[in-house]
Design a protein around this motif. Structure first.
Motif, short mmCIF file in Angstrom:
data_model
loop_
_atom_site.label_atom_id
_atom_site.label_comp_id
_atom_site.label_asym_id
_atom_site.label_seq_id
_atom_site.Cartn_x
_atom_site.Cartn_y
_atom_site.Cartn_z
N LYS A 62 0.82 -1.21 0.00
CA LYS A 62 0.00 0.00 0.00
C LYS A 62 0.85 1.26 0.00
N GLY A 63 2.03 1.19 0.60
CA GLY A 63 2.90 2.36 0.62
C GLY A 63 3.36 2.75 -0.78
N GLU A 64 3.67 1.75 -1.59
CA GLU A 64 4.11 2.01 -2.96
C GLU A 64 2.96 1.88 -3.96
N THR A 65 1.77 1.61 -3.47
CA THR A 65 0.58 1.36 -4.31
C THR A 65 0.94 0.41 -5.46
N SER A 66 1.50 -0.73 -5.09
CA SER A 66 1.90 -1.69 -6.11
C SER A 66 1.37 -3.08 -5.77
N PHE A 67 1.29 -3.90 -6.81
CA PHE A 67 0.82 -5.29 -6.68
C PHE A 67 1.53 -6.09 -7.76
N HIS A 68 2.82 -6.23 -7.62
CA HIS A 68 3.63 -6.88 -8.64
C HIS A 68 3.47 -8.39 -8.57
N LEU A 69 3.46 -9.02 -9.74
CA LEU A 69 3.31 -10.48 -9.85
C LEU A 69 4.69 -11.10 -10.06
N LYS A 70 4.98 -12.14 -9.28
CA LYS A 70 6.32 -12.71 -9.34
C LYS A 70 6.27 -14.23 -9.43
N LYS A 71 7.30 -14.75 -10.08
CA LYS A 71 7.49 -16.20 -10.12
C LYS A 71 8.98 -16.46 -10.18
N PRO A 72 9.49 -17.33 -9.33
CA PRO A 72 10.94 -17.50 -9.28
C PRO A 72 11.54 -18.19 -10.51
N PHE A 73 10.79 -19.10 -11.13
CA PHE A 73 11.32 -19.84 -12.28
C PHE A 73 10.25 -19.92 -13.36
N ALA A 74 10.42 -19.15 -14.40
CA ALA A 74 9.41 -19.11 -15.46
C ALA A 74 9.37 -20.41 -16.26
N GLN A 75 8.17 -20.79 -16.67
CA GLN A 75 7.96 -21.96 -17.52
C GLN A 75 7.36 -21.52 -18.85
N GLU A 76 7.56 -22.34 -19.88
CA GLU A 76 7.04 -21.98 -21.20
C GLU A 76 5.52 -21.80 -21.17
N GLU A 77 4.84 -22.59 -20.36
CA GLU A 77 3.37 -22.49 -20.32
C GLU A 77 2.89 -21.22 -19.62
N ASP A 78 3.81 -20.43 -19.08
CA ASP A 78 3.43 -19.15 -18.49
C ASP A 78 3.26 -18.06 -19.54
N SER A 79 3.66 -18.34 -20.76
CA SER A 79 3.49 -17.35 -21.83
C SER A 79 2.01 -17.03 -22.00
N ALA A 80 1.67 -15.76 -21.84
CA ALA A 80 0.25 -15.34 -21.86
C ALA A 80 0.19 -13.84 -21.71
N MET A 81 -1.04 -13.33 -21.74
CA MET A 81 -1.30 -11.92 -21.47
C MET A 81 -1.77 -11.83 -20.02
N TYR A 82 -1.16 -10.92 -19.27
CA TYR A 82 -1.50 -10.76 -17.86
C TYR A 82 -2.07 -9.37 -17.61
N TYR A 83 -3.18 -9.36 -16.89
CA TYR A 83 -3.84 -8.10 -16.57
C TYR A 83 -3.93 -7.93 -15.06
N CYS A 84 -3.51 -6.79 -14.60
CA CYS A 84 -3.72 -6.40 -13.21
C CYS A 84 -5.07 -5.69 -13.13
N ALA A 85 -5.82 -5.91 -12.07
CA ALA A 85 -7.16 -5.33 -11.98
C ALA A 85 -7.45 -4.87 -10.56
N LEU A 86 -8.24 -3.80 -10.49
CA LEU A 86 -8.62 -3.19 -9.21
C LEU A 86 -10.13 -3.23 -9.10
N ARG A 87 -10.62 -3.83 -8.03
CA ARG A 87 -12.07 -3.85 -7.82
C ARG A 87 -12.45 -2.67 -6.94
#
Lengths: 113, 109
Positions: free
Chosen positions: B65-90
């Protein structure tokens, strides 16, 4: 796929013609939404509905109208299609029953020539 | 104003490398944030939400909340992670959800 369908799935139309897209759900969820997806813009909300006959505008509502006469159907109408409305249109549903997760339809690819 | 930004349109990483997809938001209320993913020829679907604090498919995201961020992380990427990613605020206004512009992740074999 959460019981949400869209029709048609693809449509090509000419500038100036009216177009209606249909979103149908079988889940009885309260909220329904129409988005358009464009490269560089992501998903932008066009209109949404919070109940039968209760609708409101989203961020890109100009040139679009909607109607919801029953819980399961949410119609999006382009009164006079323009080339700038060429896009992929997604319908989504949500509500207390989904814990407010949005479930998306398969999308409608609309091309206005 | 309510807004979600994702600074990277495209992100390419090698298989096995760490990946971080950035998301920042502006919202005056108490935020509820999500990551949605769209794999090729599939519907947009929820990946994770901050209130559940789960790890889905090896992905995690922490609300700062201090940095108003919500970063998505994964330590080891896989080929099946290839995609479009959307961050969303409700928002609390009739359950409106505001999406960011999306980041296309490509994992190189």
């Amino acid at each position: 796929d959460a019981g949400i369908t869209q029709s048609p799935r693809h449509k090509v139309t000419e500038t100036g013609t009216p177009v209606t897209l249909r979103c149908h759900q079988t889940e009885n969820h309260r909220y329904m939404y129409w988005y358009r997806q464009d490269p560089g813009h992501g998903l932008r909300l066009i209109h949404y509905s919070y109940g039968v006959k209760d609708t409101d505008k989203g961020e890109v509502s100009d040139g679009y109208s909607v109607s919801r006469s029953k819980t399961e159907d949410f119609l999006l109408t382009l009164e006079s299609a323009t080339s700038s409305q060429t896009s992929v249109y997604f319908c989504a549903i949500s509500g207390p029953g989904t814990d407010y997760e949005q479930y998306f339809g398969p999308g409608t690819r609309l091309t206005v020539t | 104003a309510q807004r979600v930004t994702q600074p990277e349109k495209l992100l390419s990483v090698f298989k096995g490398a760490p990946v971080e997809l950035k998301c920042n938001y502006s919202y005056s209320g108490s935020p509820e944030l999500f990551w949605y993913v769209q794999y090729s020829r599939q519907r947009l679907q929820l990946l994770l939400r901050h209130i559940s604090r789960e790890s889905i498919k090896g992905f995690t995201a922490d609300l700062n909340k201090g940095e108003t961020s919500f970063h998505l992380k994964k330590p080891f990427a896989q080929e099946e992670d290839s995609a479009m990613y959307y961050c969303a605020l409700r928002t609390t206004s009739y359950d409106k959800v505001i999406f960011g512009p999306g980041t296309s992740l490509s994992v190189i074999p």
